[in-house]
Design a protein around this motif. Structure first.
Motif, short mmCIF file in Angstrom:
data_model
loop_
_atom_site.label_atom_id
_atom_site.label_comp_id
_atom_site.label_asym_id
_atom_site.label_seq_id
_atom_site.Cartn_x
_atom_site.Cartn_y
_atom_site.Cartn_z
N LEU A 167 110.96 27.95 21.74
CA LEU A 167 110.90 26.63 22.38
C LEU A 167 109.54 25.96 22.17
CD1 LEU A 167 112.78 27.39 25.71
CD2 LEU A 167 113.59 26.02 23.79
N ILE A 168 108.48 26.74 22.31
CA ILE A 168 107.13 26.19 22.11
C ILE A 168 106.94 25.78 20.66
CG2 ILE A 168 104.67 26.76 22.09
CD1 ILE A 168 105.20 28.52 24.55
N ALA A 169 107.30 26.66 19.74
CA ALA A 169 107.12 26.37 18.32
C ALA A 169 108.00 25.21 17.87
CB ALA A 169 107.40 27.61 17.49
N GLY A 170 109.23 25.16 18.37
CA GLY A 170 110.14 24.09 17.97
C GLY A 170 109.71 22.72 18.44
N ALA A 171 109.23 22.66 19.66
CA ALA A 171 108.81 21.37 20.21
C ALA A 171 107.56 20.83 19.52
CB ALA A 171 108.56 21.51 21.71
N ARG A 172 106.70 21.71 19.08
CA ARG A 172 105.43 21.30 18.46
C ARG A 172 105.45 21.34 16.94
NH1 ARG A 172 103.20 18.88 22.38
NH2 ARG A 172 103.13 20.09 24.26
N GLY A 173 106.47 21.94 16.36
CA GLY A 173 106.50 22.09 14.90
C GLY A 173 105.49 23.11 14.41
#
Length: 116
Positions: free
Chosen positions: A70-76
């Motif tokens: 979730l963290i990586a996906g939201a921030r790219g």
């Protein structure tokens, strides 16, 4: 004289710009951007460049996989998943169980939920 003029303009310009720009109205998009930047400055996520995640098959490992996705996906942010534990040593894996890598990939593909 030239040095004094350079110092004077350098020192005087920031307050003059603040005073001149204070009169301009701020649009809703700019307010949202400023609020988002202020929020992100205070969090630890703003300083992340890459996520390295070491997980196993435990409930904590699955939770960490989901959270990191979730963290990586939201921030790219790029994410690397290191699978550890007994099942990582096995060559043949049970396809019915969800692997930590698949959990991170699934979370990366889902769009983040809007906060209300």
């Amino acid at each position: 004289m030239i040095v004094a003029m350079a110092v004077l303009t350098t020192v005087a310009m920031p307050p003059m710009l603040r005073a001149a720009l204070a009169r301009l109205p701020i649009g809703s998009e700019e307010k949202a951007r400023l609020a988002r930047e202020e929020f992100e400055e205070k969090g630890f996520v703003a300083n992340l460049e890459r996520i390295l995640l070491a997980v196993d098959e435990s409930a904590n490992g699955k939770f960490a996989s989901r959270l990191a996705g979730l963290i990586a996906g939201a921030r790219g942010i790029p994410a690397t998943v290191l699978h550890i534990g007994d099942r990582a040593k096995l060559r043949k894996r049970d396809e019915t169980k969800r692997e930590p890598e698949a959990t991170v990939k699934a979370a990366l593909k889902k769009p983040p939920r809007s906060r209300r």
